[in-house]
Design a protein around this motif. Structure first.
Motif, PDB file in Angstrom:
ATOM      1  N   PHE A 253    -112.724  54.913 -82.169  1.00 43.48           N
ATOM      2  CA  PHE A 253    -111.771  53.908 -82.637  1.00 43.48           C
ATOM      3  C   PHE A 253    -112.213  52.516 -82.198  1.00 43.48           C
ATOM      4  O   PHE A 253    -112.192  51.558 -82.980  1.00 43.48           O
ATOM      5  CB  PHE A 253    -110.380  54.225 -82.095  1.00 43.48           C
ATOM      6  CG  PHE A 253    -109.327  53.219 -82.476  1.00 43.48           C
ATOM      7  CD1 PHE A 253    -108.730  53.262 -83.727  1.00 43.48           C
ATOM      8  CD2 PHE A 253    -108.945  52.225 -81.599  1.00 43.48           C
ATOM      9  CE1 PHE A 253    -107.771  52.333 -84.093  1.00 43.48           C
ATOM     10  CE2 PHE A 253    -107.980  51.291 -81.945  1.00 43.48           C
ATOM     11  CZ  PHE A 253    -107.391  51.352 -83.196  1.00 43.48           C
ATOM     12  N   LEU A 254    -112.614  52.400 -80.930  1.00 45.24           N
ATOM     13  CA  LEU A 254    -113.059  51.107 -80.408  1.00 45.24           C
ATOM     14  C   LEU A 254    -114.278  50.598 -81.175  1.00 45.24           C
ATOM     15  O   LEU A 254    -114.350  49.423 -81.556  1.00 45.24           O
ATOM     16  CB  LEU A 254    -113.391  51.242 -78.921  1.00 45.24           C
ATOM     17  CG  LEU A 254    -113.871  49.975 -78.211  1.00 45.24           C
ATOM     18  CD1 LEU A 254    -112.773  48.921 -78.186  1.00 45.24           C
ATOM     19  CD2 LEU A 254    -114.315  50.306 -76.781  1.00 45.24           C
ATOM     20  N   ALA A 255    -115.243  51.492 -81.426  1.00 41.01           N
ATOM     21  CA  ALA A 255    -116.454  51.081 -82.144  1.00 41.01           C
ATOM     22  C   ALA A 255    -116.146  50.702 -83.586  1.00 41.01           C
ATOM     23  O   ALA A 255    -116.687  49.712 -84.101  1.00 41.01           O
ATOM     24  CB  ALA A 255    -117.483  52.211 -82.101  1.00 41.01           C
ATOM     25  N   LEU A 256    -115.267  51.453 -84.239  1.00 41.32           N
ATOM     26  CA  LEU A 256    -114.927  51.151 -85.628  1.00 41.32           C
ATOM     27  C   LEU A 256    -114.254  49.791 -85.758  1.00 41.32           C
ATOM     28  O   LEU A 256    -114.625  48.966 -86.592  1.00 41.32           O
ATOM     29  CB  LEU A 256    -114.012  52.230 -86.199  1.00 41.32           C
ATOM     30  CG  LEU A 256    -114.651  53.396 -86.950  1.00 41.32           C
ATOM     31  CD1 LEU A 256    -113.583  54.369 -87.403  1.00 41.32           C
ATOM     32  CD2 LEU A 256    -115.453  52.906 -88.139  1.00 41.32           C
ATOM     33  N   VAL A 257    -113.245  49.555 -84.935  1.00 44.10           N
ATOM     34  CA  VAL A 257    -112.515  48.292 -85.020  1.00 44.10           C
ATOM     35  C   VAL A 257    -113.413  47.131 -84.599  1.00 44.10           C
ATOM     36  O   VAL A 257    -113.427  46.073 -85.245  1.00 44.10           O
ATOM     37  CB  VAL A 257    -111.239  48.346 -84.159  1.00 44.10           C
ATOM     38  CG1 VAL A 257    -110.550  46.988 -84.139  1.00 44.10           C
ATOM     39  CG2 VAL A 257    -110.288  49.410 -84.686  1.00 44.10           C
ATOM     40  N   GLY A 258    -114.189  47.328 -83.528  1.00 44.30           N
ATOM     41  CA  GLY A 258    -115.104  46.273 -83.094  1.00 44.30           C
ATOM     42  C   GLY A 258    -116.132  45.950 -84.159  1.00 44.30           C
ATOM     43  O   GLY A 258    -116.423  44.776 -84.430  1.00 44.30           O
ATOM     44  N   THR A 259    -116.675  46.986 -84.781  1.00 40.94           N
ATOM     45  CA  THR A 259    -117.643  46.772 -85.857  1.00 40.94           C
ATOM     46  C   THR A 259    -117.002  46.065 -87.039  1.00 40.94           C
ATOM     47  O   THR A 259    -117.600  45.163 -87.638  1.00 40.94           O
ATOM     48  CB  THR A 259    -118.236  48.124 -86.305  1.00 40.94           C
ATOM     49  OG1 THR A 259    -118.882  48.750 -85.198  1.00 40.94           O
ATOM     50  CG2 THR A 259    -119.235  47.933 -87.433  1.00 40.94           C
ATOM     51  N   ALA A 260    -115.783  46.457 -87.385  1.00 36.27           N
ATOM     52  CA  ALA A 260    -115.086  45.825 -88.511  1.00 36.27           C
ATOM     53  C   ALA A 260    -114.907  44.333 -88.271  1.00 36.27           C
ATOM     54  O   ALA A 260    -115.107  43.514 -89.173  1.00 36.27           O
ATOM     55  CB  ALA A 260    -113.730  46.499 -88.730  1.00 36.27           C
ATOM     56  N   VAL A 261    -114.543  43.968 -87.051  1.00 38.40           N
ATOM     57  CA  VAL A 261    -114.339  42.549 -86.720  1.00 38.40           C
ATOM     58  C   VAL A 261    -115.647  41.774 -86.848  1.00 38.40           C
ATOM     59  O   VAL A 261    -115.705  40.710 -87.485  1.00 38.40           O
ATOM     60  CB  VAL A 261    -113.770  42.407 -85.289  1.00 38.40           C
ATOM     61  CG1 VAL A 261    -113.770  40.942 -84.852  1.00 38.40           C
ATOM     62  CG2 VAL A 261    -112.362  42.981 -85.209  1.00 38.40           C
ATOM     63  N   VAL A 262    -116.708  42.311 -86.245  1.00 34.39           N
ATOM     64  CA  VAL A 262    -117.991  41.599 -86.249  1.00 34.39           C
ATOM     65  C   VAL A 262    -118.579  41.539 -87.649  1.00 34.39           C
ATOM     66  O   VAL A 262    -119.051  40.488 -88.099  1.00 34.39           O
ATOM     67  CB  VAL A 262    -118.978  42.280 -85.271  1.00 34.39           C
ATOM     68  CG1 VAL A 262    -120.360  41.642 -85.375  1.00 34.39           C
ATOM     69  CG2 VAL A 262    -118.458  42.181 -83.846  1.00 34.39           C
ATOM     70  N   ILE A 263    -118.540  42.657 -88.360  1.00 34.99           N
ATOM     71  CA  ILE A 263    -119.121  42.714 -89.697  1.00 34.99           C
ATOM     72  C   ILE A 263    -118.399  41.758 -90.644  1.00 34.99           C
ATOM     73  O   ILE A 263    -119.013  41.100 -91.481  1.00 34.99           O
ATOM     74  CB  ILE A 263    -119.072  44.160 -90.231  1.00 34.99           C
ATOM     75  CG1 ILE A 263    -120.071  45.031 -89.484  1.00 34.99           C
ATOM     76  CG2 ILE A 263    -119.304  44.203 -91.728  1.00 34.99           C
ATOM     77  CD1 ILE A 263    -121.508  44.588 -89.596  1.00 34.99           C
TER      78      ILE A 263
END
Length: 691
Positions: free
Chosen positions: A105-115
């Motif tokens: 969950f942390l990686a998905l949301v973090g990736t979504a923000v950065v991407i």
């Protein structure tokens, strides 16, 4: 391991449970050598994704993970059977959620923000569905549906493509405890005293069935064979089979002088399979890695005294393996961002991404994963953990991801004060990359398996025109709609993405699945659609690809020579019943395969996004002109100047209209502007009345 003294055979009425003493003993405790193997696997994947040509098979690290997962998870379930006689499903599922979901969950949301901040709006919009599928652990089937090519140029376009393997593992974790329970129950029914031998046969049969299925699909549907849970099950079941056969490790200890060099050879083979040296299909490579991983697991599990076991157990390597799950989660979006912001080689990308991804994984491990896994209060709240985990996944897909991934324009706010602004063309103020991307470059119409009249999109009083060809013809559909309106023509469409108008025309890169699909399309067109429609004029168009006639190795490329003969056959068939054949010569294309919409999104001036088209003599154009000169039923139309007035320079914008949707296809609005050029060419050839 302490074993109870319960009898091996189950008492009457209790066949569904397994007596603890009847369960084969499995290793317990932390095995750092296996963590070291995880570290090797994850960094092979990093090298592959970074584009290292030397490790073009580095994706085999995922195959290693699958075999390891099947092995270790089955051991956990076997310990449950040994201690209680049954698999405690709520305990298992709750622990899996606590182990996997927080970091994911942390990686998905973090990736979504950065991407969302780094990529262009169209790229963000394109990725939303993938993020949602990833959050539901359904990414592998999403990419099957999208026919994503894990090994092609588009591998770098989706920030969560790597979640496909996590989806396969999660689906395995959900199903395997239930299946293992069923396997043990059936095995007990067959033979209570030899239940584990029967269980191994059943699991082995399942693995073989999965392998045969994967191999059968690898030719016709490689993406399906690569991403499918069912086609990957053989690797997970291979690991499970090792866990169900602990005697393998016992025998390996007795045969240490033989097993030790085999284990080293297995590691060396893994590295060779991860390299460019071996040229086989991904599925074939996966089968080999499955065997290699099995040998490595048995060899490493035989004890910690071997040289390789000690090497892989070194604290640093073992720690890297411990956090390898997080490294895998973060490495791919990190690579995308590094490549987006820098211009360095694959090895530099791999090194930078490995360091950053491992750092993020270590932080996630310490701050998120370990506290949640060690929270004793959660041990008492298993139903809540399972329900909460499911709710978080659903909410992430339905609410969090769409809320986070709201694209904003990355275009410069004001270019009027830039140097030379008076001599350059500003990107149109109403340029909308997302709208253009979502509109596509054309929507084909197919009557495959339908009445031939389904292909007719307009009925007029003039000649009946049928448009054939691949995606380049699809990009001309709007132009022909405009021509049909202007000249009152009947218009039918037979153009399909990726399928030439020429029977049996294929390019070396075409996958077997595409060849099969296009063969069906062209056979239907030639055998049923064209005779049924009886068009007056067939218009054909294809992409510019392959070598020029004058290129030194033209004759050495058999696909060009073969396709030349196929063109001659197609022209003969299409004109056999008196139809007139108009061939639109291939349009110019960007030799660097640039992305004009992405370029315009970030550019101040349209000239920044120009490309220079090749000017060499293209063999297909030369052949088509020869045919037109020899046959009064054949004409060619050259639209190069209409698409690129400054040829060989091709502008991305002409007036206020975007010209190119991508490196080879016209945008629909510009396609419509070519109607006058087409009408003029048709009138010059006498194909439509002159007004």
């Amino acid at each position: 391991m302490v074993m109870t003294t319960a009898p091996a055979a189950a008492p009457a009425g209790r066949d569904a449970t397994v007596q603890p003493a009847a369960v084969p003993a499995t290793p317990v405790g932390h095995r750092p050598a296996l963590d070291g193997l995880r570290a090797v696997a994850v960094y092979l994947v990093v090298l592959f994704h970074a584009g290292s040509s030397r490790f073009s098979g580095g994706f085999v690290g995922v195959d290693v993970f699958f075999v390891l997962s099947g092995y270790l998870v089955t051991q956990l379930l076997m310990r449950d059977l040994a201690s209680t006689g049954a698999i405690r499903l709520s305990r298992f599922y709750a622990r899996r959620f606590r182990r996997l979901l927080p970091a994911s969950f942390l990686a998905l949301v973090g990736t979504a923000v950065v991407i969302t901040a780094v990529l262009t709006p169209a790229e963000v919009v394109e990725a939303v569905d993938s993020f949602q599928a990833a959050s539901l652990y359904w990414a592998n089937w999403h990419f099957v549906r999208e026919s994503a090519d894990y090994f092609g140029d588009q591998v770098g376009r989706d920030p969560v493509l790597h979640f496909w393997s996590l989806a396969v593992e999660e689906q395995f974790y959900v199903l395997w405890p239930l299946l293992l329970t069923a396997v043990v129950w059936v095995a007990t029914k067959v033979s209570a005293t030899r239940r584990w031998a029967v269980a191994r046969v059943l699991v082995g049969a399942g693995a073989v069935a999965s392998l045969v299925w994967a191999l059968s699909l690898s030719g016709s549907s490689p993406d399906r064979a690569y991403y499918g849970t069912d086609t990957r099950a053989y690797q997970l079941l291979a690991g499970a089979l090792i866990a169900l056969t602990p005697g393998l490790v016992t025998r390996a200890r007795r045969l240490a002088p033989v097993v030790a060099p085999l284990t080293w050879a297995a590691l060396a083979t893994l590295l060779v399979l991860a390299s460019w040296v071996i040229r086989v299909t991904p599925v074939q490579r996966g089968v080999a890695v499955c065997v290699v991983a099995g040998v490595l697991i048995v060899g490493l599990e035989r004890g910690s005294t071997g040289l390789l076991s000690r090497a892989l157990s070194r604290p640093t390597l073992a720690y890297l393996g411990t956090v390898s799950y997080g490294t895998y989660l973060w490495h791919w979006p990190v690579i995308i961002v590094v490549e987006e912001l820098t211009d360095v080689g694959p090895l530099a990308v791999a090194a930078t991404s490995a360091v950053l991804a491992t750092g993020l994984a270590a932080l996630s491990f310490v701050l998120v994963e370990v506290p949640i896994r060690r929270a004793s209060v959660l041990d008492r709240l298993r139903p809540a953990v399972i329900g909460g985990g499911l709710a978080i996944s659903v909410l992430a897909a339905a609410v969090v991801i769409p809320a986070v991934m709201q694209p904003s324009s990355s275009r410069p706010a004001d270019a009027s004060t830039a140097p030379d602004a008076d001599h350059l063309t500003p990107v149109p103020a109403d340029f909308d990359q997302v709208a253009l991307y979502e509109a596509g470059y054309g929507k084909p119409v197919s009557c495959l398996g339908k009445a031939v009249t389904e292909c007719t999109v307009r009925t007029g009083s003039g000649p009946h025109v049928l448009l054939l060809g691949d995606s380049n013809a699809v990009s001309m559909i709007e132009a022909f709609r405009a021509v049909a309106e202007q000249e009152d023509l009947t218009l039918s469409l037979g153009a399909q993405h990726g399928c030439s108008w020429v029977r049996d025309w294929f390019r070396p890169a075409d996958e077997a699945e595409q060849r099969t699909r296009c063969t069906g399309v062209t056979e239907d067109l030639y055998d049923r659609v064209i005779p049924g429609l009886e068009p007056d004029i067939v218009v054909a168009m294809d992409v510019r690809s392959g070598r020029s006639l004058g290129h030194p190795d033209f004759e050495d490329r058999p696909e060009n020579a073969e396709n030349r003969e196929h063109v001659l056959d197609a022209v003969e068939q299409l004109t056999a019943d008196g139809q007139k054949l108009v061939i639109i010569e291939p349009l110019p294309r960007d030799p660097l395969n640039g992305d004009p919409l992405k370029c315009l999104e970030r550019a101040s001036f349209a000239e920044t996004c120009r490309f220079t088209a090749p000017t060499d003599s293209f063999w297909l154009e030369e052949l088509e002109r020869e045919l037109a000169a020899e046959d009064d039923q054949v004409w060619t139309i050259d639209l190069d100047r209409a698409a690129c007035p400054l040829l060989p320079t091709c502008d991305a914008v002409i007036g206020d209209a975007v010209v190119w949707w991508d490196a080879a296809h016209l945008a629909p609005d510009h396609s419509q502007t070519l109607d006058d050029d087409l009408v003029a060419a048709f009138r010059l050839a006498g194909l439509v009345p002159t007004t």
